[in-house]
Design an enzyme around this catalytic site. Structure first.
Site, PDB file in Angstrom:
ATOM      1  N   GLY A  33       0.823  -1.204   0.000  1.00 48.10           N
ATOM      2  CA  GLY A  33       0.000   0.000   0.000  1.00 48.10           C
ATOM      3  C   GLY A  33       0.856   1.254   0.000  1.00 48.10           C
ATOM      4  N   SER A  34       0.205   2.409   0.030  1.00 43.95           N
ATOM      5  CA  SER A  34       0.957   3.664  -0.079  1.00 43.95           C
ATOM      6  C   SER A  34       1.796   3.927   1.165  1.00 43.95           C
ATOM      7  CB  SER A  34      -0.014   4.828  -0.330  1.00 43.95           C
ATOM      8  OG  SER A  34      -0.979   4.908   0.695  1.00 43.95           O
ATOM      9  N   GLY A  86       0.469  -1.175   6.590  1.00 38.84           N
ATOM     10  CA  GLY A  86      -0.606  -0.221   6.816  1.00 38.84           C
ATOM     11  C   GLY A  86      -1.915  -0.933   7.119  1.00 38.84           C
ATOM     12  N   ALA A  87      -2.989  -0.143   7.175  1.00 41.08           N
ATOM     13  CA  ALA A  87      -4.329  -0.702   7.403  1.00 41.08           C
ATOM     14  C   ALA A  87      -5.358   0.260   6.833  1.00 41.08           C
ATOM     15  CB  ALA A  87      -4.573  -0.912   8.894  1.00 41.08           C
ATOM     16  N   ASP A  88      -6.538  -0.273   6.587  1.00 35.33           N
ATOM     17  CA  ASP A  88      -7.646   0.571   6.136  1.00 35.33           C
ATOM     18  C   ASP A  88      -8.441   1.108   7.320  1.00 35.33           C
ATOM     19  OD1 ASP A  88      -7.255   0.215   3.247  1.00 35.33           O
ATOM     20  OD2 ASP A  88      -7.617  -1.892   3.756  1.00 35.33           O
ATOM     21  N   GLY A 100      -7.529  -3.218   1.259  1.00 40.97           N
ATOM     22  CA  GLY A 100      -7.899  -2.204   0.265  1.00 40.97           C
ATOM     23  C   GLY A 100      -7.061  -2.330  -0.999  1.00 40.97           C
ATOM     24  N   GLU A 107      -0.730 -10.864   3.115  1.00 37.49           N
ATOM     25  CA  GLU A 107      -0.453 -10.077   4.330  1.00 37.49           C
ATOM     26  C   GLU A 107      -0.720 -10.918   5.572  1.00 37.49           C
ATOM     27  OE1 GLU A 107      -1.501  -5.677   2.460  1.00 37.49           O
ATOM     28  OE2 GLU A 107      -3.026  -6.716   3.589  1.00 37.49           O
ATOM     29  N   LYS A 125      -7.485   6.540  10.055  1.00 35.93           N
ATOM     30  CA  LYS A 125      -7.770   5.102  10.053  1.00 35.93           C
ATOM     31  C   LYS A 125      -8.266   4.585  11.408  1.00 35.93           C
ATOM     32  CE  LYS A 125      -5.966   4.714   5.841  1.00 35.93           C
ATOM     33  NZ  LYS A 125      -4.791   3.976   5.476  1.00 35.93           N
TER      34      LYS A 125
HETATM   35  C1  5RP Z   1      -3.361  -3.597   1.181  1.00 32.98           C
HETATM   36  C2  5RP Z   1      -3.627  -3.103   2.559  1.00 32.98           C
HETATM   37  C3  5RP Z   1      -3.107  -1.755   2.918  1.00 32.98           C
HETATM   38  O1  5RP Z   1      -2.324  -1.880   4.060  1.00 32.98           O
HETATM   39  C4  5RP Z   1      -4.277  -0.848   3.203  1.00 32.98           C
HETATM   40  O2  5RP Z   1      -5.128  -0.832   2.080  1.00 32.98           O
HETATM   41  C5  5RP Z   1      -3.799   0.568   3.526  1.00 32.98           C
HETATM   42  O3  5RP Z   1      -3.250   1.168   2.389  1.00 32.98           O
HETATM   43  P1  5RP Z   1      -2.678   2.629   2.377  1.00 32.98           P
HETATM   44  O4  5RP Z   1      -1.422   2.613   3.186  1.00 32.98           O
HETATM   45  O5  5RP Z   1      -2.432   2.910   0.912  1.00 32.98           O
HETATM   46  O6  5RP Z   1      -3.713   3.550   2.964  1.00 32.98           O
HETATM   47  O7  5RP Z   1      -4.232  -3.754   3.368  1.00 32.98           O
HETATM   48  O8  5RP Z   1      -4.030  -4.802   0.923  1.00 32.98           O
END
Ligand code: 5RP
Length: 222
Positions: A33-34, A86-88, A100, A107, A125
């Site tokens: 993720g970003s 990261g996490a959503d 996401g 993961e 988040k």
């Molecule tokens: C990917 C993930 C990411 O950790 C999650 O979507 C968060 O992404 P971002 O750092 O871009 O907000 O679970 O599958």
């Protein structure tokens, strides 16, 4: 600070957090993720201080390799000292919604092999109750409609993420309108549906630490 600046701050904080753990033979688990991308870029500055990484997606593996950081097949690795991702969404128990970026299965596998899970996220988040973010569920393609019907019975509104194929060759259903009051129970219930590969609840095995980027600085929540 903008959301991107908060993500950069937690990426730097995550590297500072893991630096004391790094030895010549240390393997670091790396998420997707970003925010994870920013972590990879910061980690690259210290690539001589550890052995290598296991990545949770092809995209992260490529970014690590572009930095000259070794990426190992999980099957050849005994122990991952720490996993950073990261996490959503996160609640205050560090139960997470992830996926996401459609990388949830790998993961969850890498988390399962890691001694410690450090979650990095900006303050948007952190929520009281999980479920505003639609819950990703990875499904075997032929089971998609069957799984969707079972998810409706659990109170959700699943939507097929069209055009997305996971690194494992599967499909994603995003489940809307779930108020997730018991994340461990729902994680177990969804995993029991035939045709589900994984769901994006990381509650049975939550994060151990959340580094949260806020306007007042990075907060460490355990
Ligand atoms: C990917 C993930 C990411 O950790 C999650 O979507 C968060 O992404 P971002 O750092 O871009 O907000 O679970 O599958």
């Amino acid at each position: 600070m903008t959301q991107d600046e908060l993500k950069q701050a937690v990426a730097e904080a995550a590297v500072n957090y893991i630096l004391p753990l790094l030895e010549d033979d240390t393997i670091v688990g790396v998420g997707t993720g970003s925010t994870a991308n920013l972590f990879i870029d910061e980690l690259a500055k210290h690539k001589s201080k550890f052995d290598g990484t296991v990545a949770s997606s092809d995209a992260s593996a490529q970014r690590l390799k572009d930095h000259g950081i070794p990426v190992y097949d999980l099957n050849g690795v005994d122990q991952i000292r720490v996993y950073v991702d990261g996490a959503d969404e996160s609640n205050h128990h560090l139960h997470l919604i992830k996926g996401g970026g459609a990388a949830l299965t790998r993961e969850k596998i890498v988390v399962a092999c890691s001694d410690e899970f450090v979650c990095i996220a900006d303050e948007s988040k952190l929520v009281k109750v999980l479920g505003d973010f639609p819950l990703p569920v990875e499904v075997i393609p032929m089971a998609r409609s069957h799984v969707a019907r079972q998810l409706v019975k659990l109170g959700g509104d699943p939507v097929y993420r069209e055009g997305v194929v996971t690194d494992n060759g599967n499909h994603i259903l995003d489940v809307y309108n779930l108020e997730i009051l018991d994340p461990i129970k729902l994680e177990t219930q969804i995993n029991a549906i035939v045709g589900v590969v994984t769901n994006g609840l990381f509650a049975a095995r939550p994060a151990d630490v959340l580094l949260l980027g806020t306007q007042e600085g990075v907060k460490t929540i355990k």
